[in-house]
Structure formats: structure tokens, C-alpha cells
Write a protein that holds these residues in place. Structure first.
Motif, mmCIF file in Angstrom:
data_model
loop_
_atom_site.group_PDB
_atom_site.id
_atom_site.type_symbol
_atom_site.label_atom_id
_atom_site.label_comp_id
_atom_site.label_asym_id
_atom_site.label_seq_id
_atom_site.Cartn_x
_atom_site.Cartn_y
_atom_site.Cartn_z
ATOM 1 N N SER A 87 27.096 42.550 55.609
ATOM 2 C CA SER A 87 28.240 41.646 55.733
ATOM 3 C C SER A 87 28.427 40.755 54.500
ATOM 4 O O SER A 87 29.393 40.002 54.439
ATOM 5 N N GLN A 88 27.525 40.847 53.535
ATOM 6 C CA GLN A 88 27.602 39.980 52.358
ATOM 7 C C GLN A 88 28.499 40.585 51.279
ATOM 8 O O GLN A 88 28.570 41.796 51.125
ATOM 9 N N ASN A 89 29.153 39.731 50.524
ATOM 10 C CA ASN A 89 30.037 40.158 49.443
ATOM 11 C C ASN A 89 29.341 39.851 48.106
ATOM 12 O O ASN A 89 29.386 38.723 47.623
ATOM 13 N N ILE A 90 28.701 40.874 47.549
ATOM 14 C CA ILE A 90 27.964 40.732 46.294
ATOM 15 C C ILE A 90 28.904 40.267 45.173
ATOM 16 O O ILE A 90 28.543 39.419 44.357
ATOM 17 N N ASP A 91 30.111 40.835 45.129
ATOM 18 C CA ASP A 91 31.059 40.463 44.071
ATOM 19 C C ASP A 91 31.391 38.973 44.126
ATOM 20 O O ASP A 91 31.493 38.311 43.091
ATOM 21 N N GLU A 92 31.537 38.432 45.331
ATOM 22 C CA GLU A 92 31.823 37.001 45.481
ATOM 23 C C GLU A 92 30.619 36.172 45.027
ATOM 24 O O GLU A 92 30.778 35.135 44.375
ATOM 25 N N GLY A 93 29.414 36.624 45.367
ATOM 26 C CA GLY A 93 28.205 35.927 44.924
ATOM 27 C C GLY A 93 28.091 35.907 43.406
ATOM 28 O O GLY A 93 27.733 34.887 42.805
ATOM 29 N N LEU A 94 28.413 37.036 42.770
ATOM 30 C CA LEU A 94 28.371 37.108 41.308
ATOM 31 C C LEU A 94 29.444 36.217 40.679
ATOM 32 O O LEU A 94 29.211 35.587 39.645
ATOM 33 N N LYS A 95 30.602 36.156 41.322
ATOM 34 C CA LYS A 95 31.687 35.292 40.830
ATOM 35 C C LYS A 95 31.224 33.830 40.830
ATOM 36 O O LYS A 95 31.474 33.085 39.878
ATOM 37 N N ILE A 96 30.525 33.423 41.880
ATOM 38 C CA ILE A 96 30.005 32.051 41.966
ATOM 39 C C ILE A 96 29.045 31.791 40.801
ATOM 40 O O ILE A 96 29.120 30.750 40.145
ATOM 41 N N ARG B 21 29.011 33.352 37.883
ATOM 42 C CA ARG B 21 29.774 33.338 36.621
ATOM 43 C C ARG B 21 30.455 31.989 36.400
ATOM 44 O O ARG B 21 30.606 31.546 35.266
ATOM 45 N N GLU B 22 30.880 31.349 37.482
ATOM 46 C CA GLU B 22 31.639 30.101 37.386
ATOM 47 C C GLU B 22 30.763 28.852 37.312
ATOM 48 O O GLU B 22 31.282 27.740 37.203
ATOM 49 N N LEU B 23 29.447 29.009 37.354
ATOM 50 C CA LEU B 23 28.557 27.843 37.280
ATOM 51 C C LEU B 23 28.717 27.135 35.938
ATOM 52 O O LEU B 23 28.965 27.768 34.908
ATOM 53 N N PRO B 24 28.535 25.810 35.933
ATOM 54 C CA PRO B 24 28.512 25.100 34.647
ATOM 55 C C PRO B 24 27.212 25.415 33.904
ATOM 56 O O PRO B 24 26.226 25.843 34.512
ATOM 57 N N THR B 25 27.217 25.196 32.599
ATOM 58 C CA THR B 25 26.032 25.523 31.794
ATOM 59 C C THR B 25 24.864 24.573 32.040
ATOM 60 O O THR B 25 23.737 24.887 31.673
ATOM 61 N N ASP B 26 25.098 23.436 32.691
ATOM 62 C CA ASP B 26 24.020 22.461 32.889
ATOM 63 C C ASP B 26 23.359 22.543 34.263
ATOM 64 O O ASP B 26 22.681 21.605 34.678
ATOM 65 N N VAL B 27 23.512 23.687 34.961
ATOM 66 C CA VAL B 27 22.828 23.840 36.251
ATOM 67 C C VAL B 27 21.321 23.954 36.024
ATOM 68 O O VAL B 27 20.871 24.225 34.916
ATOM 69 N N LYS B 28 20.564 23.745 37.070
ATOM 70 C CA LYS B 28 19.104 23.684 36.960
ATOM 71 C C LYS B 28 18.446 24.922 37.570
ATOM 72 O O LYS B 28 19.093 25.763 38.172
ATOM 73 N N GLY B 29 17.127 24.979 37.445
ATOM 74 C CA GLY B 29 16.326 26.032 38.065
ATOM 75 C C GLY B 29 16.595 27.405 37.482
ATOM 76 O O GLY B 29 16.762 27.565 36.274
ATOM 77 N N ALA B 30 16.661 28.412 38.362
ATOM 78 C CA ALA B 30 16.892 29.792 37.937
ATOM 79 C C ALA B 30 18.371 30.084 37.706
ATOM 80 O O ALA B 30 18.724 31.113 37.150
ATOM 81 N N LEU C 92 23.924 33.667 33.180
ATOM 82 C CA LEU C 92 23.993 34.564 32.020
ATOM 83 C C LEU C 92 24.036 36.029 32.458
ATOM 84 O O LEU C 92 24.819 36.824 31.917
ATOM 85 N N ALA C 93 23.218 36.389 33.446
ATOM 86 C CA ALA C 93 23.184 37.778 33.915
ATOM 87 C C ALA C 93 24.512 38.175 34.553
ATOM 88 O O ALA C 93 25.012 39.286 34.333
ATOM 89 N N ILE D 178 26.802 41.285 33.116
ATOM 90 C CA ILE D 178 27.183 42.524 33.811
ATOM 91 C C ILE D 178 28.688 42.588 34.066
ATOM 92 O O ILE D 178 29.222 43.670 34.292
ATOM 93 N N ALA D 179 29.369 41.442 33.966
ATOM 94 C CA ALA D 179 30.830 41.440 34.073
ATOM 95 C C ALA D 179 31.477 41.806 32.728
ATOM 96 O O ALA D 179 32.686 41.965 32.650
ATOM 97 N N GLY D 180 30.649 41.913 31.678
ATOM 98 C CA GLY D 180 31.175 42.269 30.368
ATOM 99 C C GLY D 180 31.838 41.118 29.639
ATOM 100 O O GLY D 180 32.675 41.341 28.758
ATOM 101 N N ASP D 181 31.478 39.871 29.967
ATOM 102 C CA ASP D 181 32.101 38.703 29.343
ATOM 103 C C ASP D 181 31.473 38.420 27.975
ATOM 104 O O ASP D 181 30.805 37.412 27.769
#
Length: 183
Positions: free
Chosen positions: A110-119, A121-130, A136-137, A141-144
Motif C-alpha cells: 500500500s506504500q507509494n515509493i515514488d511519493e517517499g522519494l519525492k519527499i 528530494r524536496e528536503l532542505p539541505t540542512d536536515v539532520k541524521g541520515a 542526495l540518493a 536516482i531521479a537524474g537531477d
């Protein structure tokens, strides 16, 4: 029943199981092209068991990208993690393991991998942890290549864009290599 017993049952069901770098058990299976990972947790209380099969989904492409960018050996890199609560069971049996693993498989479908990847991709560069590595990954894989090239140029000028210290120019370069190869 303990975690190792859960792992043995899942192996019988066709799952690939092992231990991570800190010694925790995990099991992975493919559900319609999506990697489902389960980390079993079994707690014995005086009158019941607290059982959780912590589930996460990913793709081979994403996990491979995270591994390549970080320079680490391959492992499951989650895109979406279930926040399921542990179940309280008075008796914990093989049937419960099968039922809980089928429940995890249903959740994974039931999960939408594409939506998870979109989230990611849209993260700011100053997020923490992993999350910076996952950002970046996901871009890779989106070819950006345009966005990653801008990151690389900023790093070369000494502007880290708020990235956490473990993110290096070499990591961004490896992400850029993936992005340029995926077009």
C-alpha cells in the motif's frame, strides 16, 4: 520465542535474513518490486509478549545509491518506515509470525515509493541524521544532475549549504555520477 526464532520462521517463508552492524536481526523480501525489511522485536513480560515486526520499504536502486554515495557496503536504506505499535500477545506462536509478516507485506503493497522519494528530494539541505544522504540518493536516482552540480559547485566555493559535516564533496560527486548515468 525470541527474535532468532522469528528469523528462523521468516527464513522458512523465503525471507533473506541476517544481522546488521550492531547485531540486530533483520529480514528482507521482495514484494512486487519493493524491498520490504522487517526488524523483529520480542519482549517477554510476566503475562504477555510485546511483539513488533518493524517494517520499512525501499527499492534496490535507492539502497544501492545510498551505499555508493556513502562509500559503505550495501544495505537496506528505508524510504518509508511503518510506525506500527507493538502487539501484546498472551501466547506467541509461528502462526503469529506468519500473520504479522503478511500484515507487513500488505502494508508494503500500500506504500507509494515514488511519493517517499519525492519527499526526500524536496528536503532542505540542512536536515539532520541520515536524511541528507537519502536526499542526495533520491536526487541522484531521479537524474537531477543540475541540482547536484549546483551543490558540488557550492562545496567547491566553500559553501556547504547547511549540510551536516559527514556529507563531503566526494559524496556529492558520486551522487552526480549516478544522476548523469540515469538519464
Amino acid at each position: 520465542m525470541k527474535e532468532k526464532d522469528v528469523v528462523a520462521i521468516l527464513k522458512e517463508q523465503g525471507w533473506t535474513c541476517g544481522k546488521d552492524e550492531v547485531g540486530d536481526y533483520f529480514c528482507v523480501t521482495d514484494i512486487g518490486g519493493v524491498q520490504l525489511q522487517i526488524i523483529p522485536s520480542v519482549g517477554k513480560r510476566s503475562d504477555h509478549f510485546r511483539v513488533l515486526l518493524m517494517s520499512s520499504v525501499s527499492s534496490t536502486e535507492f539502497s544501492d545509491a545510498v551505499s555508493f554515495i556513502s562509500g559503505d557496503r550495501g544495505s537496506h536504506a528505508p524510504i518509508i518506515v511503518s510506525n506500527e505499535a507493538p502487539e501484546k500477545l498472551s501466547v506467541f506462536s509461528t502462526d503469529d509470525v506468519v500473520r504479522l509478516s503478511e500484515k507487513a507485506a500488505s502494508w508494503a503493497r500500500s506504500q507509494n515509493i515514488d511519493e517517499g522519494l519525492k519527499i526526500y528530494r524536496e528536503l532542505p539541505t540542512d536536515v539532520k541524521g541520515a536524511m541528507p544522504l537519502q536526499h542526495l540518493a533520491a536526487l541522484a536516482i531521479a537524474g537531477d544532475s543540475g541540482g547536484l552540480d549546483e551543490y558540488k559547485k557550492s562545496f567547491e566555493k566553500g559553501d556547504r549549504l547547511g549540510f551536516v559535516p559527514y556529507i563531503t564533496s566526494d559524496m556529492i560527486g558520486r551522487a552526480l555520477m549516478i544522476a548523469q548515468g540515469s538519464k
